[in-house]
Design an enzyme around this catalytic site. Structure first.
Site, PDB file in Angstrom:
ATOM      1  N   LEU A 108       1.189  -0.854  -0.140  1.00  0.00           N
ATOM      2  CA  LEU A 108      -0.336   0.077   0.524  1.00  0.00           C
ATOM      3  C   LEU A 108       1.175   1.344  -0.430  1.00  0.00           C
ATOM      4  CD1 LEU A 108      -2.675  -1.356   2.493  1.00  0.00           C
ATOM      5  CD2 LEU A 108      -2.567  -1.329   0.032  1.00  0.00           C
ATOM      6  N   HIS A 129       4.205 -11.197   7.819  1.00  0.00           N
ATOM      7  CA  HIS A 129       5.239 -11.334   7.338  1.00  0.00           C
ATOM      8  C   HIS A 129       6.260 -13.012   7.538  1.00  0.00           C
ATOM      9  CE1 HIS A 129       8.262 -10.943   4.169  1.00  0.00           C
ATOM     10  NE2 HIS A 129       9.207 -10.596   5.505  1.00  0.00           N
ATOM     11  N   GLU A 163       7.419   1.874   5.426  1.00  0.00           N
ATOM     12  CA  GLU A 163       8.646   1.631   4.576  1.00  0.00           C
ATOM     13  C   GLU A 163       8.025  -0.099   4.824  1.00  0.00           C
ATOM     14  OE1 GLU A 163      10.919   3.018   3.839  1.00  0.00           O
ATOM     15  OE2 GLU A 163      10.247   5.077   4.632  1.00  0.00           O
ATOM     16  N   GLU A 194       1.340 -18.855  12.529  1.00  0.00           N
ATOM     17  CA  GLU A 194       0.837 -17.501  12.556  1.00  0.00           C
ATOM     18  C   GLU A 194      -0.269 -18.053  12.208  1.00  0.00           C
ATOM     19  OE1 GLU A 194       2.851 -16.974   7.386  1.00  0.00           O
ATOM     20  OE2 GLU A 194       3.029 -15.009   8.543  1.00  0.00           O
TER      21      GLU A 194
HETATM   22  C1  GRF Z   1       1.176 -16.285   4.896  1.00  0.00           C
HETATM   23  O1  GRF Z   1       2.534 -16.789   5.228  1.00  0.00           O
HETATM   24  C2  GRF Z   1       2.039 -14.732   5.650  1.00  0.00           C
HETATM   25  O2  GRF Z   1       2.977 -14.014   6.220  1.00  0.00           O
HETATM   26  C3  GRF Z   1       2.483 -13.820   4.480  1.00  0.00           C
HETATM   27  O3  GRF Z   1       1.234 -14.570   3.624  1.00  0.00           O
HETATM   28  C4  GRF Z   1       0.621 -15.985   4.140  1.00  0.00           C
HETATM   29  C5  GRF Z   1      -0.923 -15.986   3.657  1.00  0.00           C
HETATM   30  O4  GRF Z   1      -1.237 -17.370   3.887  1.00  0.00           O
HETATM   31  N1  GRF Z   1       2.160 -12.748   3.923  1.00  0.00           N
HETATM   32  P1  GRF Z   1      -2.563 -17.013   4.011  1.00  0.00           P
HETATM   33  O5  GRF Z   1      -3.145 -16.876   2.161  1.00  0.00           O
HETATM   34  O6  GRF Z   1      -3.657 -16.690   4.941  1.00  0.00           O
HETATM   35  O7  GRF Z   1      -2.674 -18.585   3.556  1.00  0.00           O
END
Ligand code: GRF
Length: 210
Positions: A108, A129, A163, A194
């Protein structure tokens, strides 16, 4: 969090507004497994916005979450500033208070952080990330970690700033790189972490908002 009244009925948007419950949007581009994890954790999602047709949008539609598709082009003349202003207008239209970029693959423009009508998203956009930032910024974080020979990588959840892949870190966790890992296998191992870390981090973050 989804709220229910004493008789077990889901509390309406207007009621939530009265109790100052924050409205949350999730931005997606891909398979949307992080979105599924947020949904499974019972976080109330007021909007799912995508920059392309993707599984994330299908998940939202099936779950009855309002969706917006702002399809972008990938040509060199892509107007990032105008596109970002449109994103801000949609967020504003849905009265969104904070945002999770959960696999949103469009960078963005900084205009997203400028005050827009009554809202300002500075400090209210959270990015995920798949690396231990500040290592391996950018689109190919998993591939870059793998080809560097690192034995450990991981994931970072941070507040987005103008950034790329910078900003205050809210949560970070290590993931081992194993012999014979491919990019896909390693990325899936990172995403498993995640999917656990994001809902708890979002919940804690929402509690800090005024
Ligand atoms: C994650 O690993 C996130 O960190 C990266 O994209 C992935 C998203 O996975 N930016 P999903 O589309 O939610 O399965």
């Amino acid at each position: 969090m989804v709220r229910y009244d004493k008789s077990g009925v889901k509390v309406s948007h207007l009621e939530n507004r009265r109790f100052n419950v924050k409205r949350f949007a999730v931005l997606v581009s891909g398979t949307g497994t992080l979105l599924e994890a947020l949904k499974a954790a019972d976080l109330e999602i007021s909007l799912v916005l995508a920059d392309r047709q993707c599984r994330g949008l299908e998940i939202a539609t099936k779950a009855g979450i309002p969706t917006a598709l702002l399809a972008r082009t990938f040509k060199p003349d892509f107007d990032r500033e105008t596109y970002t202003s449109l994103v801000a207008m949609v967020l504003d239209g849905f009265e969104i208070d904070f945002v999770s970029m959960a696999g949103f693959m469009t960078i963005l423009h900084p205009v997203i952080f400028l005050p827009h009508n009554n809202r300002c998203y500075e400090g209210r956009i959270i990015n995920n990330h798949p690396s231990l930032l500040p290592l391996f910024k950018g689109e190919h974080a998993v591939r870059d970690a793998l080809s560097s020979g690192a034995k450990v990588t991981g994931c970072t959840i941070h507040i987005a700033t103008k950034e790329l892949d910078e900003g205050p870190i809210l949560a970070q966790e290590e993931v081992s790189v194993l012999p014979f890992d491919t990019e896909a296998i390693l990325h899936e191992r990172i995403k498993r972490v995640e999917r656990r870390l994001l809902p708890t981090t979002i919940r804690k973050f929402a509690e800090t908002l005024e």
